[in-house]
Scaffold this active site. Structure first.
Site, PDB file in Angstrom:
ATOM      1  N   CYS A  96    -155.146  42.982 -14.052  1.00 28.87           N
ATOM      2  CA  CYS A  96    -156.457  41.746 -13.291  1.00 28.87           C
ATOM      3  C   CYS A  96    -156.052  40.515 -13.439  1.00 28.87           C
ATOM      4  O   CYS A  96    -155.598  40.266 -14.415  1.00 28.87           O
ATOM      5  CB  CYS A  96    -157.525  42.357 -13.926  1.00 28.87           C
ATOM      6  SG  CYS A  96    -157.855  43.965 -14.008  1.00 28.87           S
ATOM      7  N   ARG A 149    -148.666  40.198 -12.027  1.00 35.52           N
ATOM      8  CA  ARG A 149    -148.798  40.759 -13.118  1.00 35.52           C
ATOM      9  C   ARG A 149    -149.412  42.218 -13.362  1.00 35.52           C
ATOM     10  O   ARG A 149    -149.487  43.113 -14.128  1.00 35.52           O
ATOM     11  CB  ARG A 149    -149.939  39.673 -13.940  1.00 35.52           C
ATOM     12  CG  ARG A 149    -149.679  38.975 -14.188  1.00 35.52           C
ATOM     13  CD  ARG A 149    -151.171  37.989 -14.756  1.00 35.52           C
ATOM     14  NE  ARG A 149    -151.555  38.603 -15.965  1.00 35.52           N
ATOM     15  CZ  ARG A 149    -151.166  37.944 -17.170  1.00 35.52           C
ATOM     16  NH1 ARG A 149    -150.450  37.072 -16.756  1.00 35.52           N
ATOM     17  NH2 ARG A 149    -151.841  38.211 -18.116  1.00 35.52           N
ATOM     18  N   TRP A 177    -156.589  46.131 -10.584  1.00 29.56           N
ATOM     19  CA  TRP A 177    -155.709  47.151 -12.075  1.00 29.56           C
ATOM     20  C   TRP A 177    -156.596  47.829 -12.204  1.00 29.56           C
ATOM     21  O   TRP A 177    -157.408  47.833 -13.037  1.00 29.56           O
ATOM     22  CB  TRP A 177    -154.601  46.384 -12.199  1.00 29.56           C
ATOM     23  CG  TRP A 177    -153.054  47.490 -12.627  1.00 29.56           C
ATOM     24  CD1 TRP A 177    -151.838  47.268 -11.672  1.00 29.56           C
ATOM     25  CD2 TRP A 177    -153.171  48.492 -14.334  1.00 29.56           C
ATOM     26  NE1 TRP A 177    -151.788  49.015 -12.678  1.00 29.56           N
ATOM     27  CE2 TRP A 177    -152.473  48.750 -14.007  1.00 29.56           C
ATOM     28  CE3 TRP A 177    -154.324  48.191 -15.474  1.00 29.56           C
ATOM     29  CZ2 TRP A 177    -152.159  50.224 -14.397  1.00 29.56           C
ATOM     30  CZ3 TRP A 177    -153.719  49.927 -15.886  1.00 29.56           C
ATOM     31  CH2 TRP A 177    -152.799  50.424 -15.486  1.00 29.56           C
ATOM     32  N   ASN A 186    -161.591  40.034 -15.962  1.00 31.43           N
ATOM     33  CA  ASN A 186    -160.454  41.473 -16.417  1.00 31.43           C
ATOM     34  C   ASN A 186    -160.684  41.760 -18.348  1.00 31.43           C
ATOM     35  O   ASN A 186    -162.177  40.661 -18.495  1.00 31.43           O
ATOM     36  CB  ASN A 186    -159.973  39.944 -16.849  1.00 31.43           C
ATOM     37  CG  ASN A 186    -158.759  40.044 -15.374  1.00 31.43           C
ATOM     38  OD1 ASN A 186    -159.204  39.996 -14.175  1.00 31.43           O
ATOM     39  ND2 ASN A 186    -158.361  38.534 -15.917  1.00 31.43           N
ATOM     40  N   GLY A 187    -160.920  42.440 -18.112  1.00 30.18           N
ATOM     41  CA  GLY A 187    -161.194  43.294 -19.513  1.00 30.18           C
ATOM     42  C   GLY A 187    -162.081  44.776 -18.777  1.00 30.18           C
ATOM     43  O   GLY A 187    -161.875  45.219 -17.600  1.00 30.18           O
ATOM     44  N   GLU A 190    -133.796  51.383 -24.776  1.00 32.52           N
ATOM     45  CA  GLU A 190    -134.014  50.219 -23.281  1.00 32.52           C
ATOM     46  C   GLU A 190    -133.102  50.126 -22.531  1.00 32.52           C
ATOM     47  O   GLU A 190    -133.864  49.351 -21.267  1.00 32.52           O
ATOM     48  CB  GLU A 190    -133.673  48.746 -24.002  1.00 32.52           C
ATOM     49  CG  GLU A 190    -134.584  47.666 -23.211  1.00 32.52           C
ATOM     50  CD  GLU A 190    -135.470  46.980 -22.824  1.00 32.52           C
ATOM     51  OE1 GLU A 190    -136.259  48.181 -23.146  1.00 32.52           O
ATOM     52  OE2 GLU A 190    -135.444  45.933 -22.004  1.00 32.52           O
ATOM     53  N   LYS A 248    -135.416  50.476 -18.497  1.00 34.12           N
ATOM     54  CA  LYS A 248    -135.437  49.731 -17.107  1.00 34.12           C
ATOM     55  C   LYS A 248    -134.683  50.201 -16.265  1.00 34.12           C
ATOM     56  O   LYS A 248    -135.375  49.819 -15.363  1.00 34.12           O
ATOM     57  CB  LYS A 248    -133.988  48.207 -17.940  1.00 34.12           C
ATOM     58  CG  LYS A 248    -134.269  47.216 -18.445  1.00 34.12           C
ATOM     59  CD  LYS A 248    -134.600  46.086 -17.884  1.00 34.12           C
ATOM     60  CE  LYS A 248    -136.059  46.969 -18.752  1.00 34.12           C
ATOM     61  NZ  LYS A 248    -136.801  46.371 -19.605  1.00 34.12           N
ATOM     62  N   GLU A 294    -137.701  52.415 -14.949  1.00 39.70           N
ATOM     63  CA  GLU A 294    -139.149  51.757 -14.354  1.00 39.70           C
ATOM     64  C   GLU A 294    -138.575  51.049 -13.059  1.00 39.70           C
ATOM     65  O   GLU A 294    -139.129  51.007 -12.097  1.00 39.70           O
ATOM     66  CB  GLU A 294    -139.415  50.421 -15.137  1.00 39.70           C
ATOM     67  CG  GLU A 294    -139.047  49.466 -15.429  1.00 39.70           C
ATOM     68  CD  GLU A 294    -139.381  48.402 -16.765  1.00 39.70           C
ATOM     69  OE1 GLU A 294    -140.563  47.854 -17.383  1.00 39.70           O
ATOM     70  OE2 GLU A 294    -138.780  48.028 -18.005  1.00 39.70           O
ATOM     71  N   HIS A 301    -128.131  70.027 -30.628  1.00 42.34           N
ATOM     72  CA  HIS A 301    -129.442  70.603 -31.169  1.00 42.34           C
ATOM     73  C   HIS A 301    -130.631  71.119 -30.098  1.00 42.34           C
ATOM     74  O   HIS A 301    -131.166  71.060 -30.181  1.00 42.34           O
ATOM     75  CB  HIS A 301    -130.121  70.024 -32.704  1.00 42.34           C
ATOM     76  CG  HIS A 301    -129.041  69.822 -33.683  1.00 42.34           C
ATOM     77  ND1 HIS A 301    -129.052  71.240 -34.667  1.00 42.34           N
ATOM     78  CD2 HIS A 301    -128.568  68.841 -33.925  1.00 42.34           C
ATOM     79  CE1 HIS A 301    -127.939  69.843 -35.637  1.00 42.34           C
ATOM     80  NE2 HIS A 301    -128.098  68.911 -34.653  1.00 42.34           N
ATOM     81  N   LYS A 332    -147.326  43.641 -15.215  1.00 38.15           N
ATOM     82  CA  LYS A 332    -146.730  42.808 -16.059  1.00 38.15           C
ATOM     83  C   LYS A 332    -147.164  43.254 -17.479  1.00 38.15           C
ATOM     84  O   LYS A 332    -146.230  43.132 -18.624  1.00 38.15           O
ATOM     85  CB  LYS A 332    -146.856  41.689 -15.696  1.00 38.15           C
ATOM     86  CG  LYS A 332    -145.644  40.466 -16.324  1.00 38.15           C
ATOM     87  CD  LYS A 332    -143.977  40.977 -16.839  1.00 38.15           C
ATOM     88  CE  LYS A 332    -143.700  40.057 -17.677  1.00 38.15           C
ATOM     89  NZ  LYS A 332    -142.450  40.911 -18.057  1.00 38.15           N
TER      90      LYS A 332
HETATM   91  C1  F6R Z   1    -140.411  46.713 -19.858  1.00 42.67           C
HETATM   92  C2  F6R Z   1    -141.633  45.962 -20.219  1.00 42.67           C
HETATM   93  C3  F6R Z   1    -142.811  46.841 -21.170  1.00 42.67           C
HETATM   94  C4  F6R Z   1    -143.271  45.927 -22.242  1.00 42.67           C
HETATM   95  C5  F6R Z   1    -145.050  46.675 -23.130  1.00 42.67           C
HETATM   96  C6  F6R Z   1    -145.008  45.439 -23.739  1.00 42.67           C
HETATM   97  O1  F6R Z   1    -139.607  46.190 -19.017  1.00 42.67           O
HETATM   98  O2  F6R Z   1    -141.922  45.328 -19.464  1.00 42.67           O
HETATM   99  O3  F6R Z   1    -142.808  48.104 -22.178  1.00 42.67           O
HETATM  100  O4  F6R Z   1    -142.318  45.604 -22.979  1.00 42.67           O
HETATM  101  O5  F6R Z   1    -145.482  46.389 -22.063  1.00 42.67           O
HETATM  102  O6  F6R Z   1    -145.584  44.101 -23.164  1.00 42.67           O
HETATM  103  P1  F6R Z   1    -145.192  42.633 -24.064  1.00 42.67           P
HETATM  104  O7  F6R Z   1    -143.918  42.281 -24.553  1.00 42.67           O
HETATM  105  O8  F6R Z   1    -146.114  41.768 -23.194  1.00 42.67           O
HETATM  106  O9  F6R Z   1    -146.662  43.432 -25.378  1.00 42.67           O
END
Ligand code: F6R
Length: 594
Positions: A2, A26, A72, A98-99, A466, A470, A473, A489, A589
């Protein structure tokens, strides 16, 4: 997640919409604004994108104050009813939040008993009604706000207007909120990027603060009465300039080299590199790295780096597991929390647990004004600059560089004569973005696929995780990572002629073993894509369906050279599939709810 914007000044409808657009990255699923027009509060809400809201907000109004929100969904589905702002029954108050208000059901029950009715499924509506409840008891606006926040449990950043007042009210607890002033105009926002072009400094609100702003003044209160907050300079750089790039994701991948340079410059300054100088680490017996998603993958690699450089027992945890897991934590434990945003709820909760146990806490954080950055004992900024795309790219590489420097600093404290910056400098010398045409060709092949496996050992496995995230997502491909040695296994049963298996093999000592595991998959029909930093002779190369090369570095920051090609491949698969890589479906985000 949010987003909040509030404004006092000319054309609030424009400023609020512009601010909400800046917060779009976000993640959100509905949006709304409330404007105080004369003695009325007008509400505009829309499901989906901000352009839907734009269609219903008049181009010009005579309002001079308002609040806006991107939501959100947490409590209740994403629709116009649940979208913020929410209003009190007498329509005097409009609020954005927010929250999460943890005790909202209890408040609702109490207000129900006094005859209040609720139109939405949100926790936020209870706050609007509580303000009304106290005002109707005879309290003025700010006292009603004080009483309201005292009754709330949970996290909140609140932006509030009242139809009989020209003030913007606000309150903050465990959710970011900032204020800025320019002449007699005021802006409130949950992210300082809203202030770019508006003000040169901003007020960072801390937990427990509430207050009001008007054209004439800003007044802050904490539980002891009126208090002061010193403004900080606003310095965001050119983060929002896409230049010739189509998306922030690709722009941010190509920001990586500059980010590494910034890190070298920053930690090249003695006082920045001496951050642990005042702390005695000789009693530390174990180190736990904690993060979520991409940051967790950085933790896996960071723990390996620390162990390699110091021999200290280092393990990694996903923050949501760290919070409730059966762990041994004490004052001989160091907990290193890694987070791009510094606002991730699970990571903040993990911090609280670490702190309660007496552990020494370290933050590896990008957003320097974030909650985590301020709360840890020592914070190491990663200097990546603002990251807009939901998929973290340059922040991951920067986290690895700073984790490497951090490991070097700890090693220097313990064994002297270590240059903490040596590996990062070597990386910068060798750094390039690789053969993008090769990456594009592979992205073309993989776009139609839904059976993608990635395997590796040690650091290669962590980077494969990782890379896999990527691709998942940004391209919605069902890809999975396995330890190369684990394939036989059980997972081998999944392999057939439709499968692509990417084998990460950038460690010379175990290259042969890892490639052998890939052969097992090839024998079951899988198409093997080799990812390596070594040259192969032609006959060996023939064994593979495709080969992606990176440079060989010879230190643990090989991981940075290894992830870049996969970030670029993930980007091009996403674009080829017609997905907006900056805003993948269902994701936000900064995940500020647990
Ligand atoms: C993936 C991604 C998320 C963040 C995760 C932690 O591309 O961006 O997996 O890495 O939500 O976010 P932060 O680093 O802001 O704590």
């Amino acid at each position: 997640m949010c987003g909040i914007v509030g404004f006092i000044g000319k054309s609030p409808e424009k400023v609020l919409l512009d601010g909400l657009k800046r917060l779009e990255y976000r993640g959100y699923d509905s949006a709304g604004i409330a404007l105080k027009n004369g003695d009325d509060i007008e509400l505009f809400k829309a499901k989906g994108e901000i352009r839907n809201l734009e269609k219903i907000v008049p181009d010009k109004t005579s309002a001079e104050i308002g609040v806006g929100h991107t939501r959100w969904a947490t409590h209740g589905k994403p629709d116009e009813i649940n979208a913020h702002p929410h209003v009190s029954s007498d329509k005097k108050w409009a609020i954005v939040h927010n929250g999460i208000i943890e005790n909202y059901l209890a408040i609702k029950a109490k207000l129900n008993a006094f005859g209040y009715e609720f139109y939405s499924e949100t926790d936020t509506e209870t706050v609007a009604k509580l303000l009304e409840y106290y005002q109707k008891k005879g309290y003025d606006e700010i006292t009603s706000l004080n009483k309201t926040v005292n009754a709330l449990k949970g996290s909140y950043a609140l932006g509030i207007i009242n139809k009989n007042s020209d003030c913007l009210y606000f309150a903050k607890n465990k959710s970011p909120l900032f204020l800025a002033k320019s002449g007699d105009e005021i802006m409130l926002a949950s992210d300082i990027i809203c202030f770019k072009g508006f003000a040169k400094e901003y007020y960072p609100l801390v937990d427990g603060i509430f207050g009001f702003a008007s054209k004439e003044k800003i007044v802050f209160y904490d539980n002891l009465g009126e208090t002061e907050i010193k403004p900080l300079p606003l310095d965001l750089g050119e983060y929002d300039n896409l230049n010739t790039y189509k998306h922030f994701m690709i722009k941010e991948i190509y920001d990586t080299k500059t980010a590494i340079k910034n890190i070298i410059e920053y930690y090249g300054v003695k006082e920045n590199c001496d951050r642990l100088a005042d702390y005695d680490l000789s009693e530390i017996t174990k180190v736990k790295f904690v993060g979520c998603g991409t940051a967790y993958h950085a933790c896996l690699l960071g723990a390996n780096m620390l162990f390699e450089k110091t021999g200290i027992d280092a393990t990694s945890y996903v923050a949501s597991e760290f919070r409730y897991g059966n762990l041994s934590l004490d004052n001989k434990t160091m907990v290193v929390l890694v987070s791009q945003s510094g606002e991730t709820a699970d990571t903040l909760a993990a911090f609280e647990r670490a702190k309660e146990s007496g552990a020494f806490t370290v933050g590896i954080v990008n957003v320097e004004y974030s909650t985590l950055s301020k709360k840890v004992d020592v914070s190491f900024p990663i200097k990546a600059g603002v990251e807009i795309a939901v998929a973290s790219t340059k922040a991951f590489s920067s986290q690895l560089c700073v984790l490497n420097i951090f490991a070097g600093i700890v090693a220097r404290k313990l064994f002297k004569s270590v240059d903490p910056l040596a590996d990062v400098r070597a990386l910068y010398e060798k750094f390039d973005y690789g053969n993008v045409n090769d990456f594009k060709l592979l992205a073309d092949v993989l776009r139609y696929n839904d059976k993608l496996f990635m395997i590796g050992r040690g650091d290669d496995y962590c980077v494969a995780q990782e890379a896999c995230l990527k691709i998942k997502e940004t391209s919605y491909i069902n890809s999975n990572t396995y330890y190369a040695g684990e394939l036989k296994h059980g997972f081998l049963a999944l392999i057939d002629e439709q499968s692509y298996v990417v084998v990460f093999a950038t460690n010379k000592e175990i290259f042969g073993k890892t490639v052998c595991n890939a052969e097992e998959a090839k024998a079951r029909g899988g198409k093997i894509i080799l990812f390596t930093c070594f040259d192969l002779d032609a006959s060996d190369a023939d064994n593979f369906y495709y080969i992606i090369k990176t440079k060989e570095l010879g230190n643990s920051l090989q991981a940075v050279l290894n992830i870049i090609p996969w970030q670029i491949i993930a980007y091009y698969i996403s674009v080829n599939k017609g997905i907006n890589p900056d805003k993948p479906r269902n994701l936000a985000k900064s995940v500020t709810v647990e």
